[in-house]
Design a protein around this motif. Structure first.
Motif, short mmCIF file in Angstrom:
data_model
loop_
_atom_site.label_atom_id
_atom_site.label_comp_id
_atom_site.label_asym_id
_atom_site.label_seq_id
_atom_site.Cartn_x
_atom_site.Cartn_y
_atom_site.Cartn_z
N SER A 149 -1.35 16.96 5.24
CA SER A 149 -1.39 18.16 5.87
C SER A 149 -0.14 18.24 6.89
O SER A 149 0.99 18.28 6.52
N MET A 150 -0.57 18.33 7.97
CA MET A 150 0.64 18.11 9.13
C MET A 150 1.42 16.84 9.07
O MET A 150 2.50 16.90 9.24
N GLY A 151 0.65 16.03 8.64
CA GLY A 151 1.28 14.76 8.63
C GLY A 151 2.33 14.71 7.25
O GLY A 151 3.22 13.97 7.11
N GLY A 152 1.74 15.48 6.29
CA GLY A 152 2.57 15.61 5.03
C GLY A 152 4.03 16.24 5.34
O GLY A 152 5.13 15.81 4.88
N SER A 197 3.99 13.46 0.53
CA SER A 197 3.22 14.40 0.96
C SER A 197 1.98 14.63 0.36
O SER A 197 1.96 15.02 -0.74
N LEU A 198 0.64 14.62 0.95
CA LEU A 198 -0.65 15.02 0.47
C LEU A 198 -0.82 16.19 1.18
O LEU A 198 -1.31 16.31 2.29
N ASP A 220 -8.34 10.24 -0.19
CA ASP A 220 -8.87 8.96 -0.30
C ASP A 220 -8.45 8.65 -1.84
O ASP A 220 -7.68 7.40 -1.81
N ALA A 221 -8.58 9.60 -2.85
CA ALA A 221 -7.98 9.10 -3.95
C ALA A 221 -6.37 9.15 -4.30
O ALA A 221 -6.01 8.48 -4.66
N ARG A 222 -5.66 9.96 -3.64
CA ARG A 222 -4.46 10.43 -3.72
C ARG A 222 -3.44 9.22 -3.02
O ARG A 222 -2.68 8.86 -3.58
N ILE A 223 -3.97 8.73 -1.92
CA ILE A 223 -3.25 7.52 -1.16
C ILE A 223 -3.30 6.43 -2.03
O ILE A 223 -2.45 5.63 -1.88
#
Length: 257
Positions: A125-128, A147-148, A242-245
């Motif tokens: 989100s903002m971290g992406g 980026s997620l 959790d899945a995407r990381i």
């Protein structure tokens, strides 16, 4: 792995702040855990939080420690409040903190590689947004960036018809004017040179930020810049991240221990 909650004083912010750090160690793996600490300085992933979170959220809502342990990968998770990883117009210098001070502090406190090929950044989100902006502004520092569900089209997000960015956040971060050119990931991508880090973009099709990722991907493809794209079912939530990381960690160009 060793899990450290590190409280320290930031010169850039003029106050104390925190980060959570996962470090490969040479201790026993423990029941149900597999470690892979090597002899040299470990590669590092800077993992960035979203708008409503802090530096502890990745360890509380995913199994990032268990995922990173067999890779021999250090993970640094800084705290930046609701700053969008920017030097705020009416606040603090979080971009300076992130991009200049944090890597220096980490290298002074921990045994980490500083080589480009061992350095990665990702966020949600903002971290992406923060991860992609950092990689595009300093492509010489990173081998890969992910980026997620990233808030990548901040200009459009300001006046989005259904899910606009909170005006108070915009005012604090960017004042009353448009977003600066160096804080616009899509604009940065349009002007970027070819020698970029590897880029990974993931977003769920039910996510309110889905359009942001699509616009970024379209810009990259229009410029013939290579990107790895994962657009599929999912919402703006922790089961998806959790899945995407795990996918991101499998994708990183790591030197395997």
């Amino acid at each position: 792995m060793a899990r450290i909650r590190c409280d320290f004083f930031s010169e850039a912010l003029g106050m104390g702040t925190s980060m959570t750090v996962l470090l490969p160690d040479r201790g026993g793996d423990g029941i149900g855990m597999a470690g892979a600490a090597g002899d040299g300085e470990p590669p590092v992933l800077y993992l960035l939080h979203g708008l409503t979170d802090d530096d502890t959220v990745w360890t509380r809502r995913t199994s990032i420690e268990r995922y990173a342990a067999p890779l021999g990968l250090a993970v640094v998770m800084p705290q930046v409040q609701r700053s969008f990883y920017c030097d705020e117009a009416h606040g603090n210098r979080y971009w300076t903190f992130l991009s200049e001070e944090l890597p220096q502090v980490c290298r002074s406190l921990f045994r980490l590689s500083h080589r480009r090929e061992d350095t990665f950044v990702a966020g949600l989100s903002m971290g992406g947004y923060g991860a992609i902006k950092w990689a595009l502004r300093h492509p010489d520092r990173f081998a890969a960036a992910a980026s997620l569900s990233g808030a990548l089209d901040a200009t459009r997000r300001r006046h989005h018809p259904t899910r606009p960015l909170d005006p108070a956040v915009w005012h604090t971060v960017w004042g009353d004017g448009p977003i600066p050119a160096d804080d616009d990931p899509i604009g940065l991508l349009e002007r970027a040179a070819d020698d970029l880090p590897a880029l990974y973009l993931a977003c769920g099709t039910e996510d309110f930020l889905y359009e942001d990722t699509v616009r970024f991907v379209e810009t990259a493809r229009r410029r013939d810049l290579p990107v790895t794209v994962d657009l599929g079912p999912g919402d703006h939530d922790w089961p998806y991240w959790d899945a995407r990381i795990q996918d991101v960690l499998a994708w990183l160009p790591l030197r395997r221990p």
